[in-house]
Design a protein around this motif. Structure first.
Motif, PDB file in Angstrom:
ATOM      1  N   ASP A 234       0.812  -1.221   0.000  1.00 46.94           N
ATOM      2  CA  ASP A 234       0.000   0.000   0.000  1.00 46.94           C
ATOM      3  C   ASP A 234       0.846   1.272   0.000  1.00 46.94           C
ATOM      4  OD1 ASP A 234       1.033  -0.387   2.527  1.00 46.94           O
ATOM      5  OD2 ASP A 234      -0.841  -0.003   3.595  1.00 46.94           O
ATOM      6  N   LYS A 235       2.135   1.142  -0.338  1.00 42.96           N
ATOM      7  CA  LYS A 235       3.021   2.302  -0.323  1.00 42.96           C
ATOM      8  C   LYS A 235       3.007   2.988  -1.686  1.00 42.96           C
ATOM      9  CE  LYS A 235       4.289   0.817   3.752  1.00 42.96           C
ATOM     10  NZ  LYS A 235       3.496  -0.432   3.780  1.00 42.96           N
ATOM     11  N   PRO A 236       2.730   4.282  -1.737  1.00 45.61           N
ATOM     12  CA  PRO A 236       2.692   4.993  -3.018  1.00 45.61           C
ATOM     13  C   PRO A 236       3.940   4.733  -3.858  1.00 45.61           C
ATOM     14  CG  PRO A 236       1.913   6.422  -1.262  1.00 45.61           C
ATOM     15  CD  PRO A 236       2.435   5.175  -0.600  1.00 45.61           C
ATOM     16  N   GLY A 237       3.720   4.482  -5.140  1.00 43.40           N
ATOM     17  CA  GLY A 237       4.830   4.206  -6.056  1.00 43.40           C
ATOM     18  C   GLY A 237       5.112   2.738  -6.259  1.00 43.40           C
ATOM     19  N   MET A 238       4.588   1.887  -5.384  1.00 43.60           N
ATOM     20  CA  MET A 238       4.754   0.444  -5.576  1.00 43.60           C
ATOM     21  C   MET A 238       4.025  -0.001  -6.841  1.00 43.60           C
ATOM     22  SD  MET A 238       4.443  -1.534  -1.929  1.00 43.60           S
ATOM     23  CE  MET A 238       5.915  -1.913  -0.974  1.00 43.60           C
ATOM     24  N   HIS A 239       4.502  -1.113  -7.404  1.00 48.28           N
ATOM     25  CA  HIS A 239       3.881  -1.677  -8.603  1.00 48.28           C
ATOM     26  C   HIS A 239       3.161  -2.962  -8.210  1.00 48.28           C
ATOM     27  CE1 HIS A 239       4.423  -3.224 -13.022  1.00 48.28           C
ATOM     28  NE2 HIS A 239       3.170  -3.038 -12.690  1.00 48.28           N
ATOM     29  N   VAL A 240       1.843  -2.975  -8.386  1.00 50.55           N
ATOM     30  CA  VAL A 240       1.030  -4.120  -7.989  1.00 50.55           C
ATOM     31  C   VAL A 240       0.251  -4.644  -9.191  1.00 50.55           C
ATOM     32  CG1 VAL A 240      -0.982  -4.826  -6.628  1.00 50.55           C
ATOM     33  CG2 VAL A 240       0.817  -3.473  -5.569  1.00 50.55           C
ATOM     34  N   GLY A 241       0.231  -5.949  -9.348  1.00 46.54           N
ATOM     35  CA  GLY A 241      -0.568  -6.591 -10.372  1.00 46.54           C
ATOM     36  C   GLY A 241      -1.882  -7.080  -9.795  1.00 46.54           C
ATOM     37  N   VAL A 242      -2.924  -7.041 -10.597  1.00 48.79           N
ATOM     38  CA  VAL A 242      -4.227  -7.584 -10.211  1.00 48.79           C
ATOM     39  C   VAL A 242      -4.616  -8.630 -11.245  1.00 48.79           C
ATOM     40  CG1 VAL A 242      -6.673  -7.106  -9.862  1.00 48.79           C
ATOM     41  CG2 VAL A 242      -4.957  -5.456  -9.076  1.00 48.79           C
ATOM     42  N   VAL A 243      -4.742  -9.873 -10.794  1.00 45.32           N
ATOM     43  CA  VAL A 243      -5.076 -10.971 -11.702  1.00 45.32           C
ATOM     44  C   VAL A 243      -6.581 -11.167 -11.701  1.00 45.32           C
ATOM     45  CG1 VAL A 243      -4.644 -13.375 -12.316  1.00 45.32           C
ATOM     46  CG2 VAL A 243      -2.891 -12.067 -11.097  1.00 45.32           C
ATOM     47  N   GLY A 244      -7.171 -11.042 -12.878  1.00 42.72           N
ATOM     48  CA  GLY A 244      -8.608 -11.201 -13.010  1.00 42.72           C
ATOM     49  C   GLY A 244      -9.330  -9.867 -12.889  1.00 42.72           C
ATOM     50  N   LEU A 245     -10.271  -9.616 -13.767  1.00 43.91           N
ATOM     51  CA  LEU A 245     -11.001  -8.343 -13.751  1.00 43.91           C
ATOM     52  C   LEU A 245     -12.495  -8.616 -13.607  1.00 43.91           C
ATOM     53  CD1 LEU A 245     -10.087  -5.427 -13.847  1.00 43.91           C
ATOM     54  CD2 LEU A 245     -10.717  -5.366 -16.264  1.00 43.91           C
ATOM     55  N   GLY A 246     -12.846  -9.267 -12.495  1.00 45.48           N
ATOM     56  CA  GLY A 246     -14.236  -9.536 -12.184  1.00 45.48           C
ATOM     57  C   GLY A 246     -14.673  -8.720 -10.995  1.00 45.48           C
TER      58      GLY A 246
END
Length: 533
Positions: free
Chosen positions: A355-367
């Motif tokens: 949750d730190k600004p600037g981090m890169h997070v992936g989200v698998v699935g768009l449901g």
């Protein structure tokens, strides 16, 4: 992070080819050396003449006195990992006495006791190297079977002499016996590091050690020295006396005994799993407390079955209050799904430090879960990449939800281009799917958090976890305090679910459509206006 492929030229082992190969091994460097090597996947070792490089300005040359025999050596000489190139001189638990030092060496002098472990070089320029985690460098050079900076093959400690850059050598204290101290250079650090890194080193904690072999017995010793309560977990009752009487473990469990395992359920803060053979993870997960940690340090050749439900359900926290206040500015219809979908993705972003600004997070699935995860992640100031099997979701992800990038997980070129770029991934998919490609997207020490709940266990490849100190975790909704926090955060940032409001008498059709993934993204029943008696 993929296991590095160690490319060593094939050297024929018959007739004139053999003579030429032996000549190149002996004359590639100026210093003659002698050891034992495996020539093929039979793993049989025999005497081997070769050469070592001259001692460079930052190098330490030493006479090898002792070298441990690790299970990794067995994998390498038999090419069980598919990365060996022959001849292989194994050995990476090496201790000896310094015979020569380079002009700029600062740590050692002639006569010192010295040790070299699993690696002998790295790039010195990546984030891992800068963080003193050279073992996770993408260009790490293995002590045996690697390719050195000069292009030559590295040969291990089953030999009479070694040359190493002083950065990759450790000082051996005078009171540490060289013979029994040698295995600490691999087995020791392999179990010491996760105990420290995963916070399983606080006196009074209860830690399980699975397997009582080369790694396991050292893990017991380190854990006891840290003041932990230690339980050895083994398939064999024959190991009980050794564990309790010789090593001083506090308790012993036979993993095949369901009564013993049930009695110990939910009692352990963490488990160090040292087993390199295929084995079930489900019974081990049952031994953990809520938020407990199962750390794999053995390296099974084939993926293990990962049951997702225990990961998800064992992180649930409850409070005495089971209702939350809905802020005035939060629409009730599109706010309703936040009470499940919202907290399901908000909680792991917070808990796992993603949750730190600037981090890169992936989200698998768009449901239903995935689209809310994108919204929360964006509101936290994260760079968000949506990962989907379907190119059809790209426009929705980028244009409507405002994700920063989009990956088609079935496109190997796209996945390779994004390899090692993400701090974490929230995996919302509840169908069976491969984890290996997702683990490849993570940076060293990255976190893959499963919030979808596949019915059947997923295949868990262990090598990427070990080679990149990556974490696979789970999360299930959240406690009441955190749920209220999530609702308030959503209201402050104008986060709601994308919903299709339906009347009560449409619910059966809605379920049929839901089974076909024909919803964008959540059905919400207008109970107040359509439920008729």
């Amino acid at each position: 992070m993929e296991v590095p492929v160690l490319e060593v030229p094939f050297l024929p082992d018959i007739g004139r080819g053999k003579e030429m190969a032996e000549k190149s091994h002996q004359e590639g460097h100026p210093t003659k050396a002698f050891g034992w090597a495996a020539r093929d996947h039979s793993g049989v070792l025999s005497p081997f003449n070769f050469s070592r490089r001259a001692t460079g300005e930052k190098d330490v040359a030493f006479k090898v006195l002792f070298c441990g025999v690790c299970h990794s050596d067995l994998h390498m000489i038999k090419n069980e990992w598919g990365i060996s190139s022959y001849p292989v001189v194994p050995g990476h638990e090496i201790v000896g006495q310094v015979t020569e030092v380079g002009s700029k060496v600062e740590k050692f002098k002639v006569g010192d006791k010295v040790g070299v472990g699993y690696m002998i070089g790295s790039c010195h320029s990546c984030d891992s190297c800068h963080d003193d985690l050279e073992n996770y460098c993408p260009e790490v050079i293995l002590t045996s079977g690697g390719k050195y900076h000069d292009g030559t093959t590295t040969y291990g400690g089953f030999s009479d002499i070694m040359v190493a850059d002083e950065h990759y050598a450790v000082r051996i204290p005078e009171n540490l016996p060289l013979d029994s101290g040698a295995p600490l250079l691999c087995a020791g650090i392999t179990v010491y590091s996760p105990l420290r890194f995963y916070g399983l080193d606080k006196p009074g904690m209860h830690v399980g050690v699975v397997g009582l072999g080369g790694l396991g017995h050292v893990a017991v010793k380190f854990a006891k020295a840290m003041g932990l309560k230690v339980t050895v977990i083994s398939t064999s009752l024959k190991k009980k006396e050794e564990a309790l009487e010789h090593l001083g473990a506090h308790s012993f469990l036979v993993s095949r005994d369901p009564d013993q395992m049930q009695a110990a359920a939910g009692t352990m803060d963490g488990i160090i799993d040292t087993v390199s053979a295929a084995h079930p993870l489900f019974p081990l997960l049952g031994l953990l407390k809520t938020q407990g940690k199962l750390v794999l340090v053995g390296a099974p050749v084939k993926p293990l079955e990962l049951p997702v439900f225990p990961l998800i359900m064992d992180i649930m926290v409850a409070d005495e209050h089971y209702a939350v206040r809905i802020p005035e500015n939060l629409p009730l219809d599109s706010g309703a799904p936040l009470l499940c979908a919202g907290i399901t993705v908000y909680s792991p972003l917070r808990f796992y430090g993603l949750d730190k600004p600037g981090m890169h997070v992936g989200v698998v699935g768009l449901g239903g879960l995935g689209h809310v995860a994108v919204k929360f992640a964006k509101a936290m100031g994260l760079k968000v990449t949506v990962i989907s099997t379907s190119l059809k979701k790209k426009e929705e992800a980028l244009e409507h939800l405002g994700a920063h990038s989009f990956l088609v997980s079935r496109d190997p070129d796209q996945m390779q281009a994004a390899a090692g770029t993400m701090d974490g991934i929230i995996d919302t998919v509840s169908a069976a799917h491969p984890l290996f490609p997702l683990l490849g997207l993570l940076k060293t020490q990255g976190k893959l958090v499963l919030v979808g709940a596949p019915v059947k266990p997923l295949e868990l490849p262990v090598f990427p976890l070990i080679m990149g100190r990556k974490i696979v975790g789970g999360s299930s909704i959240g406690g009441m305090k955190e749920t209220q926090e999530m609702i308030d955060f959503a209201a402050e940032n104008n986060i709601t679910a994308d919903v299709e409001v339906i009347p009560m008498d449409y619910v059966n059709t809605a379920f049929e459509r839901l089974a076909k993934a024909d919803v964008r993204y959540r059905f919400v029943i207008d109970v107040g206006n359509t439920l008729k008696i």
